[in-house]
Each structure stands twice: as C-alpha cells, then as structure tokens.
Design a protein around this motif. Structure first.
Motif, short mmCIF file in Angstrom:
data_model
loop_
_atom_site.label_atom_id
_atom_site.label_comp_id
_atom_site.label_asym_id
_atom_site.label_seq_id
_atom_site.Cartn_x
_atom_site.Cartn_y
_atom_site.Cartn_z
N VAL A 184 28.72 33.03 39.99
CA VAL A 184 29.34 33.70 41.13
C VAL A 184 30.85 33.66 40.99
O VAL A 184 31.41 32.79 40.32
CB VAL A 184 28.89 33.07 42.46
CG1 VAL A 184 27.39 33.20 42.64
CG2 VAL A 184 29.33 31.64 42.58
N TYR A 185 31.50 34.61 41.59
CA TYR A 185 32.96 34.68 41.55
C TYR A 185 33.54 33.64 42.51
O TYR A 185 33.03 33.45 43.62
CB TYR A 185 33.44 36.06 41.97
CG TYR A 185 33.42 37.09 40.87
CD1 TYR A 185 34.59 37.75 40.51
CD2 TYR A 185 32.25 37.41 40.20
CE1 TYR A 185 34.58 38.71 39.51
CE2 TYR A 185 32.23 38.36 39.19
CZ TYR A 185 33.40 39.00 38.86
OH TYR A 185 33.39 39.94 37.86
N THR A 186 34.61 32.99 42.09
CA THR A 186 35.35 32.07 42.96
C THR A 186 36.41 32.86 43.71
O THR A 186 36.66 34.04 43.40
CB THR A 186 36.04 30.97 42.14
OG1 THR A 186 37.05 31.58 41.33
CG2 THR A 186 35.04 30.22 41.27
N GLY A 187 37.03 32.22 44.67
CA GLY A 187 38.13 32.87 45.38
C GLY A 187 39.23 33.32 44.44
O GLY A 187 39.78 34.41 44.58
N ASP A 188 39.55 32.50 43.43
CA ASP A 188 40.58 32.87 42.45
C ASP A 188 40.15 34.08 41.64
O ASP A 188 40.95 34.98 41.37
CB ASP A 188 40.89 31.70 41.52
CG ASP A 188 41.64 30.58 42.22
OD1 ASP A 188 42.23 30.82 43.30
OD2 ASP A 188 41.62 29.45 41.69
#
Length: 199
Positions: A184-188
């Motif tokens: 999954v994509y992180t906030g960064d």
C-alpha cells in the motif's frame, strides 16, 4: 438500475458530487464513497455516530447521511491492496466483506469483485481501485436508468478524472492491473504521486 462511478483526485470534489447526486434524487443508500486515508486526513476521532453505528451492527450501507454528502457517515477501514480508507455505503461493505455490520475480512474478489458484481466493467474497476490506492476518492452510485445520464454528467462536472487517460498514465509506468497483494502507498508515497501530477 445502472452503476455509475467516478474517480476524483480531490475528496472535496467527490463529496460535492455526492451532494449533487442526492439533490437530483439518487437515494443515499445507493451511493458509496471510498477515499484513501494513508495520510491520516480523517482521524478516528472524526468518526460520527452514524459511522459508529456501522461498526456495531447497523451496516456500512446504512451510514450515508448529512445534508451535502457522506461526510457524516464516514468510517475507517482497510481494503486489501488499497490500505487504509475512509468509506461509506454499499460498495465499501461489499469490498471488505461486511456481514451484519461487522467487517470479517476481504470479500470474494475484494474491491474489484464488488465493483464488477455491481456492473462496473472489470477493466475500469482496476483503474478505479488503483486510483484509490494512489490517493484518490471513488464515488459509486446505483441509479435508475432514467437518472443515469444525469448522474454521469454530475460526476464529470465535479472534476472526475478521465478513466482512459488515467489508465494510460498508469500503464506508461508499467502498471498492468490492480493487485490486492501489492504494497500500500504511504502518506509520503502519495505526496510524491500528487507532486508528479502537478508538474
């Protein structure tokens, strides 16, 4: 009944589209919203009584409320391959396998299966799911056939992305389809995606 879906880069645009759909006669129970929450923009403390009802037995599909859209019914959950989301409505329940209001794990087919079972073409369902994974917000509504053209126009007028163009953008980067087992994509990661889109 027809299922209409829009992908938005901006949650506020998606929420405005939901409000307009409701104003034109689409029942709240027939509208779903799924927004990426990897940046933590929606906090656990933000959950409303309606979202709490969903978690304790009322069912995710019963939480749509509010004068303008779905904001009062948002609940936090995770969708396999997408990660943390803020969601409300029938699609969210189907995507995570909500049974009797309790989340019991990924439903058969996950978010792609939920969309295709509702009538979204599989090729498009992959783009919508990937769009949410990459920070977007998806609005899906089951509408009466006579309301479908108007509902599709509403989604466009509130800045929904061009699905074919977004598919081409993803494919240019080597993407071949939504993978529920992908990281999954992180906030960064999402901030990098947004910066790249603003260039």
């Amino acid at each position: 009944m027809k299922t209409v879906t829009g992908l938005f880069d901006n949650y506020d645009d998606a929420n405005d589209a939901v409000g307009e759909l409701v104003a034109t006669g689409v029942p709240r129970d027939d509208i779903s919203i799924v927004a990426n929450n990897a940046t933590g923009w929606h906090k656990e403390d933000d959950e409303t009584e309606a979202a709490g009802d969903a978690a304790t037995g009322a069912g995710v599909g019963a939480v749509i409320g509010g004068a303008g859209g779905l904001a009062t019914g948002l609940g936090l959950m995770a969708i396999p391959g997408v990660g943390p989301v803020v969601a409300a409505g029938w699609l969210a329940a189907a995507a995570v396998g909500a049974v009797g209001g309790a989340v019991v794990g990924g439903a058969a087919g996950g978010i792609i299966g939920a969309m295709t079972n509702a009538g979204v073409p599989e090729n498009d369902a992959h783009v919508y799911a990937e769009g949410v994974r990459r920070g977007g917000t998806m609005v899906t509504a089951k509408v009466d056939d006579r309301l479908a053209p108007n509902a599709e126009q509403i989604l466009k007028q509130y800045n929904s992305v061009d699905v074919a163009g977004r598919r081409s953008e993803y494919e240019a980067g080597g993407w071949t389809g939504f993978d529920p087992n992908a990281d999954v994509y992180t906030g960064d990661d999402l901030q990098q995606v947004r910066r790249g889109r603003d260039l």
